[in-house]
Design an enzyme around this catalytic site. Structure first.
Site, PDB file in Angstrom:
ATOM      1  CG  PHE A 149      26.036  36.750 -10.248  1.00  0.00           C
ATOM      2  CD1 PHE A 149      25.552  36.752 -11.558  1.00  0.00           C
ATOM      3  CD2 PHE A 149      26.927  37.753  -9.870  1.00  0.00           C
ATOM      4  CE1 PHE A 149      25.941  37.741 -12.459  1.00  0.00           C
ATOM      5  CE2 PHE A 149      27.314  38.735 -10.770  1.00  0.00           C
ATOM      6  CZ  PHE A 149      26.825  38.735 -12.070  1.00  0.00           C
ATOM      7  CE  LYS A 173      27.492  31.809   0.285  1.00  0.00           C
ATOM      8  NZ  LYS A 173      26.684  32.677  -0.641  1.00  0.00           N
ATOM      9  CD  GLU A 176      24.090  36.091  -1.630  1.00  0.00           C
ATOM     10  OE1 GLU A 176      24.899  35.319  -2.177  1.00  0.00           O
ATOM     11  OE2 GLU A 176      24.416  36.948  -0.800  1.00  0.00           O
ATOM     12  NE  ARG A 177      23.370  39.381  -6.088  1.00  0.00           N
ATOM     13  CZ  ARG A 177      23.053  39.604  -4.814  1.00  0.00           C
ATOM     14  NH1 ARG A 177      21.975  39.078  -4.268  1.00  0.00           N
ATOM     15  NH2 ARG A 177      23.817  40.358  -4.043  1.00  0.00           N
ATOM     16  CB  SER A 226      33.976  40.950  -5.965  1.00  0.00           C
ATOM     17  OG  SER A 226      33.551  40.786  -4.626  1.00  0.00           O
ATOM     18  CB  CYS A 281      35.935  36.204 -14.064  1.00  0.00           C
ATOM     19  SG  CYS A 281      36.241  34.538 -14.614  1.00  0.00           S
ATOM     20  CD  GLU A 383      35.233  42.345 -12.268  1.00  0.00           C
ATOM     21  OE1 GLU A 383      34.997  42.391 -11.050  1.00  0.00           O
ATOM     22  OE2 GLU A 383      35.494  41.285 -12.865  1.00  0.00           O
TER      23      GLU A 383
END
Ligand code: NAD
Length: 498
Positions: A149, A173, A176-177, A226, A281, A383
């Site tokens: 996201f 793909k 979805e957020r 993640s 990240c 994290e």
């Protein structure tokens, strides 16, 4: 309620699975749309489109493929405000920050405009008697990208630009957020001249991901997200015979040596720790001042800056940072801050109760600063992915160096110093993929490659740069001897160049 579907075969299509996921405005907590979650059949339909379109695209000469990206870069620049606002409305970060997200993807599109040169093969004349040897870089066929996201513009472009420029068709793909920007990018690729079916966007969750990982027609999978999911995607893709590069989480340290320019280091930490609400990240989440005196000076200068952070919705042009992405993320971050206090770290700036008038249901977390954090604590090991910076005090350089080296993650790290010897030693010895010397967020530019070490990366080729061309192509090597060069009888021993 607005429903976001997929982009298949060159156009938007509605989802048919009957399953959807809520897309929030993180600043207000309101559901602003529903995104379709693809079924296995919908994913297969996208792959079928890709498969039908890919051979002609692969046979299109590389200058023509490059021209689509020249045009696409133009369109991105023309639509920058619209695209950045769309991104911010679902992610929550400031519009200026979203422009940075898009520009870092755009730069990879600029890089692949050089595809005629980048994907050239090699040729050896006279490798043996009348023998020439040459290698070709051919597309893998259909590539897939599964994205997180936090960079819904940059990371999809990191993947689809080199893949498509190399002659592949692509299935994206997205997260979805924040699914709207990737669909808009696909529309602009069509406007730039990309044939229908070459770039397909399939929204979804684990069902769509698993369908990608087991699809016999998909040859290569790129993942960013993640670490647990990166590990899963890597293992599953590899066991299904696919090439995979999977990038995971991070805990990026910044070492501050006693001789560092402290004002520069503090400003760097503010941007790298709290920009994008810490949801990068490459965010710095651990500051490691060397020596008590350095630590005291650092904390003293950081506190007022963190307390005066301007936090607001993406519509606030002056905001330094926005909310975090979802209520789940908000709760997870609050829980980890609670852990830190219980474990004995000192919460010097407490942003837990931050509230913004008119946005009481938004997912805002105020900037937090922990001092006296130790490597055994959960807030050090995990994290947090929020606006929470931990200070771990090191007695000396060796102790500071050992911290990122012993950490599970190995994405980025920085050292702030005026001592060239220390900087050089650090860059040489530290076991991390991307190093900043007086640079807090050392994300390599498009023509170098991006990737971490240890639990931050699975697979062996990085994003963008020449690695990406290798990842999205297969090498074919041809050894050719023409009849006039053939002499003598059959040979039964292994052929060598005597
Ligand atoms: P995430 O792992 O939750 O999701 C990433 C993608 O995986 C999404 O498309 C999601 O739909 C899919 N997914 C989620 N759960 C899945 C499951 N059980 N099975 C299959 N697919 C699944 O990550 P996120 O929260 O979107 O992004 C944040 C994470 O990404 C952070 O850990 C961050 O460090 C990492 N990240 C890493 C890099 C890098 O280059 N190393 C870059 C950006 C973000």
């Amino acid at each position: 309620m607005r429903e976001i579907g997929h982009f298949i075969g060159g156009k938007k299509v509605a989802g048919t699975s009957g399953r959807t996921s809520d897309v929030f405005n993180p600043a207000t907590g309101e559901v602003q749309a529903k995104v379709a979650l693809a079924s296995v059949e919908e994913l297969r339909a996208a792959v079928a489109n890709a498969k039908a379109a890919q051979p002609k695209w692969a046979a299109t000469n590389p200058q023509r493929r490059a021209r689509v990206f020249f045009k696409f870069v133009d369109l991105l620049n023309q639509h920058m405000d619209e695209l950045a606002t769309l991104l911010s409305s679902e992610h929550g970060k400031t519009v200026e920050d979203s422009k940075g997200d898009i520009v870092r993807g755009l730069e990879v599109c600029e890089f692949v405009c050089g595809i005629p040169h980048l994907a050239k093969g090699e040729f050896t004349e006279g490798a043996g008697p009348a023998i020439d040897m040459y290698s070709l870089r051919q597309p893998v066929g259909i590539g897939a990208g599964i994205t997180p996201f936090n960079f819904p513009g940059m990371i999809p472009m990191w993947m689809f630009a080199p893949a498509i420029a190399c002659g592949n068709a692509f299935i994206l793909k997205p997260s979805e957020r924040d699914p709207s920007l990737p669909i808009r990018l696909a529309e602009l690729m069509i406007e730039a001249g990309l044939p229908a079916g070459i770039l397909n966007v399939v929204n979804g969750d684990k069902t769509a991901v698993d369908a990608i990982l087991t699809d016999p027609d998909i040859g290569a999978v790129s993942f960013v997200g993640s670490t647990p999911i990166a590990r899963y995607v890597y293992g599953t893709a590899a066991s299904n015979g696919k090439r995979a590069q999977c990038f995971g989480g991070a805990k990026n340290h910044m070492i501050i040596m006693p001789d560092a320019d402290m004002d520069q280091a503090v400003n760097a930490l503010m941007g790298a720790g709290y920009g994008s609400a810490g949801e990068r990240c490459m965010a710095v989440s651990v500051a490691v001042p060397v020596g008590e005196e350095t630590a005291n000076r650092l904390v003293e200068k950081l506190v007022p800056k963190i307390e005066s952070l301007r936090i607001g919705p993406y519509t606030d042009e002056k905001a330094d940072m926005g909310p975090v992405v979802t209520k789940d993320a908000y709760n997870r971050i609050q829980g980890l801050i609670g852990n830190g206090i219980e474990e004995g770290a000192k919460l010097v700036v407490d942003g837990r109760d931050f509230k913004l008038q008119g946005y009481e249901n938004g997912y805002f977390v105020g900037g937090c600063l922990f001092d006296n954090v130790t490597p055994e604590m959960e807030i050090y090991k995990t994290e947090i992915f929020g606006p929470v910076l931990s200070v771990v005090r090191a007695h000396n350089y060796e102790e500071a160096l050992s911290l990122p080296m012993k950490h599970e993650y190995g994405n980025g790290v920085a050292i702030f110093t005026r001592d060239g010897d220390a900087a050089r030693d650090f860059a040489s010895r530290v076991n991390i993929g991307m190093i900043g010397i007086n640079v807090p967020i050392p994300v390599p530019l498009a023509y170098h490659s991006f990737g971490g070490w240890k639990a931050s990366s699975f697979g062996d080729l990085n994003q963008h740069g020449t690695d990406s061309i290798k990842f999205w192509t297969r090498t074919k090597t041809i050894t050719a001897r023409w009849p006039s060069g053939i002499k003598g009888d059959a040979e039964f021993v292994m052929p060598t160049m005597k």
